[in-house]
Design a protein around this motif. Structure first.
Motif, PDB file in Angstrom:
ATOM      1  N   GLN A  16       1.318  -5.868  13.069  1.00 40.31           N
ATOM      2  CA  GLN A  16       2.765  -5.918  12.860  1.00 40.31           C
ATOM      3  C   GLN A  16       3.302  -4.738  12.048  1.00 40.31           C
ATOM      4  N   VAL A  17       2.411  -3.880  11.564  1.00 38.16           N
ATOM      5  CA  VAL A  17       2.805  -2.690  10.811  1.00 38.16           C
ATOM      6  C   VAL A  17       1.836  -1.571  11.190  1.00 38.16           C
ATOM      7  N   SER A  18       2.367  -0.343  11.323  1.00 37.50           N
ATOM      8  CA  SER A  18       1.569   0.786  11.825  1.00 37.50           C
ATOM      9  C   SER A  18       1.349   1.857  10.768  1.00 37.50           C
ATOM     10  N   TYR A  19       0.204   2.505  10.847  1.00 36.20           N
ATOM     11  CA  TYR A  19      -0.087   3.649   9.980  1.00 36.20           C
ATOM     12  C   TYR A  19       0.787   4.829  10.385  1.00 36.20           C
ATOM     13  N   GLN A  20       1.217   5.590   9.368  1.00 37.95           N
ATOM     14  CA  GLN A  20       1.943   6.836   9.577  1.00 37.95           C
ATOM     15  C   GLN A  20       1.321   7.882   8.653  1.00 37.95           C
ATOM     16  N   PRO A  21       1.046   9.083   9.158  1.00 35.01           N
ATOM     17  CA  PRO A  21       0.409  10.109   8.332  1.00 35.01           C
ATOM     18  C   PRO A  21       1.184  10.387   7.037  1.00 35.01           C
ATOM     19  N   GLY A  22       0.455  10.363   5.918  1.00 37.62           N
ATOM     20  CA  GLY A  22       1.034  10.706   4.625  1.00 37.62           C
ATOM     21  C   GLY A  22       2.057   9.725   4.094  1.00 37.62           C
ATOM     22  N   GLN A  23       2.042   8.482   4.591  1.00 32.05           N
ATOM     23  CA  GLN A  23       3.077   7.533   4.191  1.00 32.05           C
ATOM     24  C   GLN A  23       2.516   6.154   3.878  1.00 32.05           C
ATOM     25  N   ILE A  24       3.346   5.374   3.218  1.00 30.57           N
ATOM     26  CA  ILE A  24       3.150   3.934   3.093  1.00 30.57           C
ATOM     27  C   ILE A  24       4.284   3.305   3.891  1.00 30.57           C
ATOM     28  N   VAL A  25       3.923   2.498   4.870  1.00 32.06           N
ATOM     29  CA  VAL A  25       4.914   1.819   5.707  1.00 32.06           C
ATOM     30  C   VAL A  25       4.956   0.358   5.287  1.00 32.06           C
ATOM     31  N   SER A  26       6.153  -0.199   5.156  1.00 27.93           N
ATOM     32  CA  SER A  26       6.262  -1.611   4.799  1.00 27.93           C
ATOM     33  C   SER A  26       7.184  -2.337   5.769  1.00 27.93           C
ATOM     34  N   LYS A  27       6.943  -3.633   5.895  1.00 30.53           N
ATOM     35  CA  LYS A  27       7.749  -4.495   6.751  1.00 30.53           C
ATOM     36  C   LYS A  27       7.940  -5.816   6.013  1.00 30.53           C
ATOM     37  N   THR A  28       9.166  -6.118   5.640  1.00 35.24           N
ATOM     38  CA  THR A  28       9.469  -7.326   4.893  1.00 35.24           C
ATOM     39  C   THR A  28       9.585  -8.512   5.849  1.00 35.24           C
ATOM     40  N   LEU A  29       8.883  -9.590   5.501  1.00 36.67           N
ATOM     41  CA  LEU A  29       8.954 -10.823   6.282  1.00 36.67           C
ATOM     42  C   LEU A  29       9.835 -11.868   5.605  1.00 36.67           C
ATOM     43  N   VAL A  30       9.784 -11.923   4.266  1.00 37.96           N
ATOM     44  CA  VAL A  30      10.606 -12.846   3.480  1.00 37.96           C
ATOM     45  C   VAL A  30      10.940 -12.168   2.160  1.00 37.96           C
ATOM     46  N   GLN A  31      12.197 -12.330   1.713  1.00 41.76           N
ATOM     47  CA  GLN A  31      12.586 -11.825   0.393  1.00 41.76           C
ATOM     48  C   GLN A  31      13.690 -12.727  -0.128  1.00 41.76           C
ATOM     49  N   ASN A  32      13.373 -13.502  -1.155  1.00 40.41           N
ATOM     50  CA  ASN A  32      14.391 -14.323  -1.808  1.00 40.41           C
ATOM     51  C   ASN A  32      13.991 -14.526  -3.268  1.00 40.41           C
ATOM     52  N   SER A  33      14.700 -15.376  -3.977  1.00 39.80           N
ATOM     53  CA  SER A  33      14.445 -15.533  -5.416  1.00 39.80           C
ATOM     54  C   SER A  33      13.140 -16.254  -5.728  1.00 39.80           C
ATOM     55  N   ALA A  34      12.531 -16.904  -4.736  1.00 41.73           N
ATOM     56  CA  ALA A  34      11.304 -17.666  -4.973  1.00 41.73           C
ATOM     57  C   ALA A  34      10.051 -16.976  -4.466  1.00 41.73           C
TER      58      ALA A  34
END
Length: 107
Positions: A16-34
């Motif tokens: 669900q997330v791919s490598y990219q040269p010289g980078q950190i790649v992120s993909k958020t699935l959930v983000q809330n106060s808990a």
């Protein structure tokens, strides 16, 4: 609510997330106060420098090899292994080689 992931389908998180040269790649699935759940792909040698979190953070290695430093102590992770980074303790993450992880933070 969950986002950025197919519903009612079996998926491999590492795909669900791919490598990219010289980078950190992120993909958020959930983000809330808990809770926060994010997938990361680190290219070899990339890092998230030392910082602290207000919640307990669980790192699950999905692919490759990474290094997690907690309170100055280095821990190597390989696919299938996990480590808990306790809240308010300094920690960092480094790609010893290409490295994918799922980060779950509980606040």
């Amino acid at each position: 609510m969950m986002k950025n992931i197919p519903v009612a389908s079996a998926v491999e998180f590492k795909d669900q997330v791919s490598y990219q040269p010289g980078q950190i790649v992120s993909k958020t699935l959930v983000q809330n106060s808990a809770v926060s759940i994010t997938l990361f792909a680190f290219d070899k040698g990339e890092e998230i420098s030392t910082h602290e979190s207000g919640g307990d953070a669980l790192v699950l290695c999905l692919d490759g090899k990474g290094e997690v430093t907690i309170d100055g102590v280095k821990h190597e992770l390989a696919a299938g292994e996990a480590i808990l980074m306790p809240a308010r303790h300094p920690h960092a993450v480094y790609g010893k080689e290409q490295f994918k992880m799922m980060l779950t933070v509980v606040f």
